[in-house]
Write a protein that holds these residues in place. Sequence first.
Motif, short mmCIF file in Angstrom:
data_model
loop_
_atom_site.label_atom_id
_atom_site.label_comp_id
_atom_site.label_asym_id
_atom_site.label_seq_id
_atom_site.Cartn_x
_atom_site.Cartn_y
_atom_site.Cartn_z
N TRP A 196 -6.44 9.61 10.33
CA TRP A 196 -6.39 9.06 9.00
C TRP A 196 -5.52 7.87 8.90
CZ3 TRP A 196 -8.64 10.66 4.30
CH2 TRP A 196 -9.47 11.57 4.21
N LEU A 197 -4.15 8.21 9.08
CA LEU A 197 -3.26 7.23 9.06
C LEU A 197 -3.50 5.85 9.64
CD1 LEU A 197 -0.10 9.53 9.63
CD2 LEU A 197 -0.98 8.49 7.38
N GLN A 198 -3.91 5.94 11.09
CA GLN A 198 -4.27 4.60 11.75
C GLN A 198 -5.30 4.14 10.93
OE1 GLN A 198 -2.12 3.12 13.84
NE2 GLN A 198 -0.79 5.06 14.27
N ARG A 199 -6.44 4.81 10.57
CA ARG A 199 -7.52 4.15 10.04
C ARG A 199 -7.33 3.39 8.76
NH1 ARG A 199 -11.58 7.86 10.44
NH2 ARG A 199 -12.62 6.87 12.02
N ILE A 200 -6.25 4.14 7.94
CA ILE A 200 -5.74 3.53 6.64
C ILE A 200 -4.97 2.24 6.90
CG2 ILE A 200 -4.10 4.19 4.93
CD1 ILE A 200 -5.29 6.96 4.76
N MET A 201 -4.19 2.36 7.97
CA MET A 201 -3.28 1.08 7.89
C MET A 201 -4.12 -0.12 8.49
SD MET A 201 0.24 2.60 9.64
CE MET A 201 1.49 3.93 8.40
N ARG A 202 -4.97 0.38 9.45
CA ARG A 202 -6.15 -0.80 9.68
C ARG A 202 -6.75 -1.34 8.37
NH1 ARG A 202 -6.14 -4.38 13.53
NH2 ARG A 202 -6.43 -5.70 11.56
N THR A 203 -7.08 -0.61 7.64
CA THR A 203 -7.70 -1.24 6.41
C THR A 203 -6.61 -1.76 5.43
OG1 THR A 203 -9.18 0.83 6.18
CG2 THR A 203 -8.75 -0.53 4.07
N MET A 204 -5.54 -1.28 5.27
CA MET A 204 -4.32 -2.24 4.83
C MET A 204 -4.08 -3.62 5.33
SD MET A 204 -1.30 0.26 3.98
CE MET A 204 -1.73 1.94 2.71
N VAL A 205 -4.17 -3.62 6.76
CA VAL A 205 -3.85 -4.88 7.36
C VAL A 205 -5.22 -5.98 6.91
CG1 VAL A 205 -4.17 -6.00 9.74
CG2 VAL A 205 -2.59 -4.15 9.26
N GLY A 210 0.99 -1.30 -0.03
CA GLY A 210 -0.02 -0.07 0.06
C GLY A 210 0.97 1.14 0.15
N LEU A 211 0.23 2.52 -0.48
CA LEU A 211 1.06 3.65 -0.40
C LEU A 211 0.29 4.79 0.05
CD1 LEU A 211 3.18 4.86 -3.26
CD2 LEU A 211 1.49 6.31 -2.56
N ILE A 212 0.88 5.73 0.69
CA ILE A 212 0.23 6.89 1.25
C ILE A 212 1.20 7.91 1.04
CG2 ILE A 212 -0.47 8.19 3.43
CD1 ILE A 212 -0.61 5.49 4.81
N GLY A 213 0.68 8.94 0.38
CA GLY A 213 1.39 10.35 0.00
C GLY A 213 0.61 11.21 -0.67
N THR A 214 1.27 12.16 -1.75
CA THR A 214 0.91 13.31 -2.23
C THR A 214 -0.32 12.83 -2.78
OG1 THR A 214 2.96 14.28 -1.98
CG2 THR A 214 1.36 15.29 -3.44
N LEU A 215 -0.13 11.77 -3.80
CA LEU A 215 -1.41 11.65 -4.87
C LEU A 215 -2.39 10.99 -4.26
CD1 LEU A 215 0.98 10.97 -7.77
CD2 LEU A 215 -0.14 13.20 -7.24
N GLY A 216 -2.30 10.66 -2.87
CA GLY A 216 -3.30 9.76 -2.18
C GLY A 216 -3.20 8.70 -1.65
N CYS A 217 -3.98 7.65 -1.35
CA CYS A 217 -3.62 6.38 -0.56
C CYS A 217 -4.12 5.42 -1.69
CB CYS A 217 -4.46 6.28 0.67
SG CYS A 217 -4.59 4.72 1.37
N PHE A 218 -3.16 4.42 -1.63
CA PHE A 218 -3.32 3.32 -2.87
C PHE A 218 -3.64 1.99 -1.96
CE2 PHE A 218 -1.92 7.05 -4.85
CZ PHE A 218 -2.46 6.85 -6.13
N ILE A 219 -4.64 1.26 -2.04
CA ILE A 219 -4.73 -0.22 -1.32
C ILE A 219 -5.23 -1.06 -2.45
CG2 ILE A 219 -5.89 -1.28 0.55
CD1 ILE A 219 -6.15 1.13 2.01
#
Length: 329
Positions: free
Chosen positions: A157-166, A132-141
């Motif tokens: 946001w970061l913790q929620r996104i990483m939970r979704t990645m997991v 997965g990727l988090i950055g200027t152009l958005g989050c990619f899962i």
Amino acid sequence: MKLSKIIKVIDSAQVKNFSEKEIEDIAYDSREVTDGALFFALHGEKSDGHQFLKDAIERGAYACVVENDIGVTAVPIIIVPDARKELAVVSSHFFEFPSKKLTVIGVTGTNGKTTTTFLIKHILDCAGKKTGLIGTLGCFIGKTKINLPNTTPESLWLQRIMRTMVDSCIEVCVMEVSSHGIAMGRISAIDFDIGILTNISRDHLDFHKTFNDYVQTKLLFFKGLKKEATAFINSDIHESDRFIQNASSGCFTYGMREKADFAGEIRNINERGIEMTINHNGKRFRLMAPLRGRYNAYNVIPAFACSYHIGLSAKQIEHAIGSFRGVQG
């Protein structure tokens, strides 16, 4: 998650109007509050979350975390010195420490973060690692893209996104780490495994005021790495020694100088891209990167070094770099 359990992980909390509640969600924007949420009143550049406590409660907030006691009695109030810091801590606990279940690679620096993160993701994807990727152009899962408000969004946001990645079986999270994100504590509860410094030049001085403040902020990222992590520092930049000396983790250098742990050499730049070699531990690896400009060699080297360090073979990396077609928006 029980409110009492959340209070236990908050530093120096003063609690008023306590009653046990089951917290169903977390929010710092009152417009996003749902029934059962814990609302964090944050001081922002343009607004103060304390002004929206009434709105948050009316929308269903069960409790509020504040820095200023303004006499609210309708729900439990948790008074703390730094609500933004506690937002990061509580969010990590609430989502069950997702960064610890991922290999997290953070890339910071003035320039090159976006290209480097996308190149690392491409290399890992080609090797069969779900990334997965988090950055200027958005989050990619996977094939899903989520638009983000900024390069390194708020800790929630970061913790929620990483939970979704997991939950999506992602193995590696590659993310851009901005100076704003560091200074505002957005990354403070993330368990980084690798930190990469691309470069440092005069930027964001409207926020950091002086170049030294800017450098000190970047240093905080490397000082905060766990002992078991690994830092990759561009040794060609003037400030490299400060980063090498202050990194709390193991450290590798990279650059175009022979003494670097991962020493690059450009053989040719033409219409096909960059032909270069990377020397490491007595071995020479030949690469063809379909990118233009000498500056892109400084994105290729840390991407190679990072991927090699986490166990990919040189052939896997060389093949992936050769098929990289640049950043995808």
